[in-house]
Design a protein around this motif. Sequence first.
Motif, PDB file in Angstrom:
ATOM      1  N   PHE A   9       2.121 -10.120   8.001  1.00 41.06           N
ATOM      2  CA  PHE A   9       2.657  -9.163   7.045  1.00 41.06           C
ATOM      3  C   PHE A   9       2.668  -7.722   7.546  1.00 41.06           C
ATOM      4  O   PHE A   9       3.228  -6.842   6.891  1.00 41.06           O
TER       5      PHE A   9
ATOM      6  N   LEU B 236       4.831  -2.535   7.148  1.00 46.08           N
ATOM      7  CA  LEU B 236       4.792  -3.832   6.482  1.00 46.08           C
ATOM      8  C   LEU B 236       5.985  -4.690   6.882  1.00 46.08           C
ATOM      9  O   LEU B 236       7.126  -4.241   6.831  1.00 46.08           O
TER      10      LEU B 236
ATOM     11  N   SER C 107       4.208  -6.327   0.024  1.00 45.26           N
ATOM     12  CA  SER C 107       2.750  -6.439  -0.135  1.00 45.26           C
ATOM     13  C   SER C 107       2.269  -5.552  -1.278  1.00 45.26           C
ATOM     14  O   SER C 107       1.424  -4.682  -1.101  1.00 45.26           O
TER      15      SER C 107
ATOM     16  N   LYS D 177       6.274  -7.686   5.344  1.00 39.92           N
ATOM     17  CA  LYS D 177       6.526  -8.431   4.108  1.00 39.92           C
ATOM     18  C   LYS D 177       6.202  -7.527   2.929  1.00 39.92           C
ATOM     19  O   LYS D 177       5.367  -6.623   3.044  1.00 39.92           O
TER      20      LYS D 177
END
Length: 197
Positions: free
Chosen positions: A105, A155, A159, A157
């Motif tokens: 991530f 990032l 989050s 992903k």
Amino acid sequence: MRLLLVAGLVFLVACGGTSAGGGAGGPSPTPCQNARDKLMHERAGLPPKVIDPCQTYVATVNTARGSFTVRLDRGEADPITTNNFVFLSQHAYYNHLTFHRVEDFVVQGGDPTGSGSGGPGYVLPNESNDSTFARGTVAMASNSQGVNGSQFFVLKKDSQYLSGAGQFNPFGEVISGMDVVDQIQVGDQIVGIDIAS
């Protein structure tokens, strides 16, 4: 053409890898490490103001795998964090540091020790904001001492859980090159960061 070749060689010599030798204490610091150490030694605290809050800034992060571009916050929500990142980038602090943390991530770099515990010798104030911590968010990392002064993460992903997980100062968003971010591996080098307004 010859002038470009000479300039390239000068740059490689000035900021190349670890110097040979160094005796029993290990390798000698490179000129870039010496410049980074000198810059931080001269700092007694947070950097002076270098950004204009009326300007929009972009940072092009040049890595061993390519480049990605970050639109920096204009400083309304996090003026100290944005200013700090611009200052360090303009003074070549990040040149030749590595990404020391890569997970599914996130990618994280900016630690002069490469261990995840180093920084410029100061912490930033908490400038947490209402970021949604979506894919492409760029923020400063934190630890038990507070918000780190130089380690930043991107990032890979969404989050959202990070918004309540501690003091992370989001200060930008990747606007191009997420394909490069997705390819970054532990140990990949930050060649340098260019700032434009």
